[in-house]
Design a protein around this motif. Structure first.
Motif, PDB file in Angstrom:
ATOM      1  N   VAL A  67       0.862  -1.182   0.000  1.00  0.00           N
ATOM      2  CA  VAL A  67       0.000   0.000   0.000  1.00  0.00           C
ATOM      3  C   VAL A  67       0.900   1.234   0.000  1.00  0.00           C
ATOM      4  O   VAL A  67       1.876   1.294   0.755  1.00  0.00           O
ATOM      5  N   ILE A  68       0.574   2.221  -0.856  1.00  0.00           N
ATOM      6  CA  ILE A  68       1.385   3.432  -0.956  1.00  0.00           C
ATOM      7  C   ILE A  68       0.499   4.668  -0.806  1.00  0.00           C
ATOM      8  O   ILE A  68      -0.707   4.630  -1.069  1.00  0.00           O
ATOM      9  N   ALA A  69       1.120   5.763  -0.381  1.00  0.00           N
ATOM     10  CA  ALA A  69       0.438   7.051  -0.283  1.00  0.00           C
ATOM     11  C   ALA A  69       1.408   8.144  -0.699  1.00  0.00           C
ATOM     12  O   ALA A  69       2.609   8.079  -0.392  1.00  0.00           O
ATOM     13  N   ASN A  70       0.896   9.139  -1.434  1.00  0.00           N
ATOM     14  CA  ASN A  70       1.706  10.261  -1.914  1.00  0.00           C
ATOM     15  C   ASN A  70       1.030  11.573  -1.567  1.00  0.00           C
ATOM     16  O   ASN A  70      -0.198  11.660  -1.521  1.00  0.00           O
ATOM     17  N   GLY A  71       1.830  12.599  -1.385  1.00  0.00           N
ATOM     18  CA  GLY A  71       1.309  13.943  -1.206  1.00  0.00           C
ATOM     19  C   GLY A  71       2.301  14.952  -1.743  1.00  0.00           C
ATOM     20  O   GLY A  71       3.513  14.716  -1.729  1.00  0.00           O
ATOM     21  N   SER A  72       1.808  16.076  -2.253  1.00  0.00           N
ATOM     22  CA  SER A  72       2.711  17.116  -2.751  1.00  0.00           C
ATOM     23  C   SER A  72       2.098  18.488  -2.485  1.00  0.00           C
ATOM     24  O   SER A  72       0.874  18.638  -2.395  1.00  0.00           O
ATOM     25  N   LEU A  90      -3.576   7.704  -2.966  1.00  0.00           N
ATOM     26  CA  LEU A  90      -3.527   6.449  -2.227  1.00  0.00           C
ATOM     27  C   LEU A  90      -3.615   5.314  -3.226  1.00  0.00           C
ATOM     28  O   LEU A  90      -4.429   5.363  -4.156  1.00  0.00           O
ATOM     29  N   GLY A  91      -2.766   4.288  -3.064  1.00  0.00           N
ATOM     30  CA  GLY A  91      -2.755   3.187  -4.023  1.00  0.00           C
ATOM     31  C   GLY A  91      -2.437   1.858  -3.366  1.00  0.00           C
ATOM     32  O   GLY A  91      -1.951   1.787  -2.224  1.00  0.00           O
ATOM     33  N   TYR A 112      -5.915   6.210  -6.553  1.00  0.00           N
ATOM     34  CA  TYR A 112      -6.814   7.353  -6.763  1.00  0.00           C
ATOM     35  C   TYR A 112      -6.242   8.557  -6.017  1.00  0.00           C
ATOM     36  O   TYR A 112      -5.648   8.418  -4.940  1.00  0.00           O
ATOM     37  N   GLY A 113      -6.437   9.748  -6.589  1.00  0.00           N
ATOM     38  CA  GLY A 113      -5.944  10.952  -5.952  1.00  0.00           C
ATOM     39  C   GLY A 113      -6.861  12.139  -6.187  1.00  0.00           C
ATOM     40  O   GLY A 113      -7.705  12.127  -7.099  1.00  0.00           O
ATOM     41  N   ILE A 114      -6.709  13.154  -5.365  1.00  0.00           N
ATOM     42  CA  ILE A 114      -7.457  14.406  -5.518  1.00  0.00           C
ATOM     43  C   ILE A 114      -6.487  15.570  -5.329  1.00  0.00           C
ATOM     44  O   ILE A 114      -5.419  15.424  -4.707  1.00  0.00           O
ATOM     45  N   GLY A 115      -6.862  16.726  -5.867  1.00  0.00           N
ATOM     46  CA  GLY A 115      -6.009  17.889  -5.723  1.00  0.00           C
ATOM     47  C   GLY A 115      -6.743  19.174  -6.028  1.00  0.00           C
ATOM     48  O   GLY A 115      -7.873  19.166  -6.540  1.00  0.00           O
ATOM     49  N   THR A 116      -6.086  20.286  -5.708  1.00  0.00           N
ATOM     50  CA  THR A 116      -6.634  21.607  -5.987  1.00  0.00           C
ATOM     51  C   THR A 116      -5.508  22.514  -6.457  1.00  0.00           C
ATOM     52  O   THR A 116      -4.365  22.401  -5.986  1.00  0.00           O
ATOM     53  N   PHE A 139      -9.506  18.732  -8.979  1.00  0.00           N
ATOM     54  CA  PHE A 139      -9.401  17.588  -9.883  1.00  0.00           C
ATOM     55  C   PHE A 139      -9.288  16.293  -9.097  1.00  0.00           C
ATOM     56  O   PHE A 139      -8.944  16.279  -7.909  1.00  0.00           O
ATOM     57  N   ASP A 140      -9.607  15.211  -9.786  1.00  0.00           N
ATOM     58  CA  ASP A 140      -9.299  13.892  -9.261  1.00  0.00           C
ATOM     59  C   ASP A 140      -8.555  13.118 -10.331  1.00  0.00           C
ATOM     60  O   ASP A 140      -8.507  13.528 -11.493  1.00  0.00           O
ATOM     61  N   LYS A 141      -7.955  12.011  -9.931  1.00  0.00           N
ATOM     62  CA  LYS A 141      -7.143  11.249 -10.877  1.00  0.00           C
ATOM     63  C   LYS A 141      -7.165   9.772 -10.514  1.00  0.00           C
ATOM     64  O   LYS A 141      -7.287   9.388  -9.353  1.00  0.00           O
TER      65      LYS A 141
END
Length: 247
Positions: A67-72, A90-91, A112-116, A139-141
Motif C-alpha cells: 500500500v502506498i500514499a503520496n502527497g505534494s 492512495l494506491g 486514486y488521488g485528488i487535488g486543488t 481535480f481527481d485522478k
C-alpha cells in the motif's frame, strides 16, 4: 489609433501565449518503495528547484501486496504567474523479486488521488502587481504505474565507505479529470486528460536503511487542452528510509 490598438493588443497576446504554454497540473514524485518482504515500511521526501515538495510512504502488508500514499505541495510566487497546488494519492499493488540475489524488483500499483490548484496571472503596475486573470481547479485522478528496479552488484567506494547503488524506472499513466474549474470565479468548461509519465531514478545508500535519490522524468498528454495538459517535468532530489526488511 492603429498603433494605440497594437500597444494594447501585443501585451494581451503575449500573456495569452504565456498562459497557453503552461499546464495547471504539476505531477508529483511517484512512490517507488522497492518492497521485498512483508512488514517493510518506506518513507521518502523530495523537493525540486520550483519548490514542489513531495512526500510518500508505504507498507508491505504481505509478501506480495503493498500500500502506498503520496502527497505534494507547492506555493510559488513567480511573475507573471503565481502557482499553488495541493495533491494527495492512495494506491495498492503487487510486488515481486527475481534474480539469483533477489536484486531485481517489479511493482505494479493502481490508485486514486485528488487535488486543488490556484493560478494567477499578474502584470506590473504603478500600484504593484495587478491581477490579470485567476484560475481555480479541483481535480481527481486515477493512476496505474509499473516500477522496475535493480541493485548494482558491485558497490562503489565513496565518502569513506562502500555504497550500494539502485537504478529504477517508473512508468505511470494517469487519467486526470477536472471536477470544478473557474476563471475569474466564473465556472468554465472542464477538461480531462490522459498523461503518460515516465520517471527514472538513481539511489545511493548512505546509512542503514537510508538512501539519497535523484529522480528525473517528463509527461505527455494524449488530449489537446488549453489548461489541463502535459508540462512541468520531474527533476527532484530527495531522501528515503526503509525498515522492517528480513534480509
Amino acid at each position: 489609433m492603429i498603433f494605440k490598438s497594437l500597444s494594447y493588443g501585443i501585451p494581451a497576446v503575449s500573456l495569452l501565449l504565456l498562459s497557453s504554454c503552461s499546464s495547471m497540473y504539476m505531477p508529483n514524485v511517484p512512490a517507488a518503495p522497492m518492497f521485498k518482504d512483508a512488514g517493510e515500511v518506506y518513507v521518502s521526501g523530495n523537493i525540486n528547484l520550483k519548490g514542489n515538495v513531495s512526500a510518500s510512504g508505504g507498507v508491505a502488508v504481505s509478501d506480495h501486496i503493498g500500500v502506498i500514499a503520496n502527497g505534494s505541495y507547492i506555493d510559488r510566487k513567480d511573475s507573471p504567474t503565481d502557482f499553488a497546488q495541493k495533491m494527495g494519492e492512495l494506491g495498492i499493488g503487487y510486488f515481486t523479486t527475481f534474480g539469483q540475489r533477489r536484486n531485481r524488483i517489479l511493482e505494479v500499483y493502481a490508485g486514486y488521488g485528488i487535488g486543488t490548484v490556484n493560478e494567477v496571472d499578474t502584470r506590473t503596475s504603478t500600484a504593484g502587481p495587478a491581477v490579470v486573470e485567476s484560475r481555480d481547479m479541483d481535480f481527481d485522478k486515477i493512476f496505474v504505474q509499473v516500477n522496475y528496479s535493480s541493485t548494482k552488484r558491485q558497490k562503489i567506494h565513496l565518502f569513506g565507505g562502500d555504497r550500494a547503488l539502485n537504478y529504477g524506472t517508473i512508468l505511470r499513466v494517469s487519467h486526470v479529470n477536472m471536477t470544478d474549474f473557474k476563471i475569474d470565479q466564473v465556472h468554465a468548461y472542464k477538461e480531462r486528460n490522459v498523461l503518460i509519465e515516465p520517471v527514472f531514478y538513481t539511489r545511493m545508500e548512505v546509512g542503514r536503511g537510508w538512501q539519497i535519490q535523484y529522480m528525473t522524468g517528463m509527461n505527455f498528454g494524449l488530449m489537446s487542452n488549453d489548461y489541463l495538459k502535459a508540462g512541468h517535468p520531474i527533476n527532484s532530489l530527495g531522501i528515503l528510509y526503509k525498515f522492517g526488511r528480513k534480509n
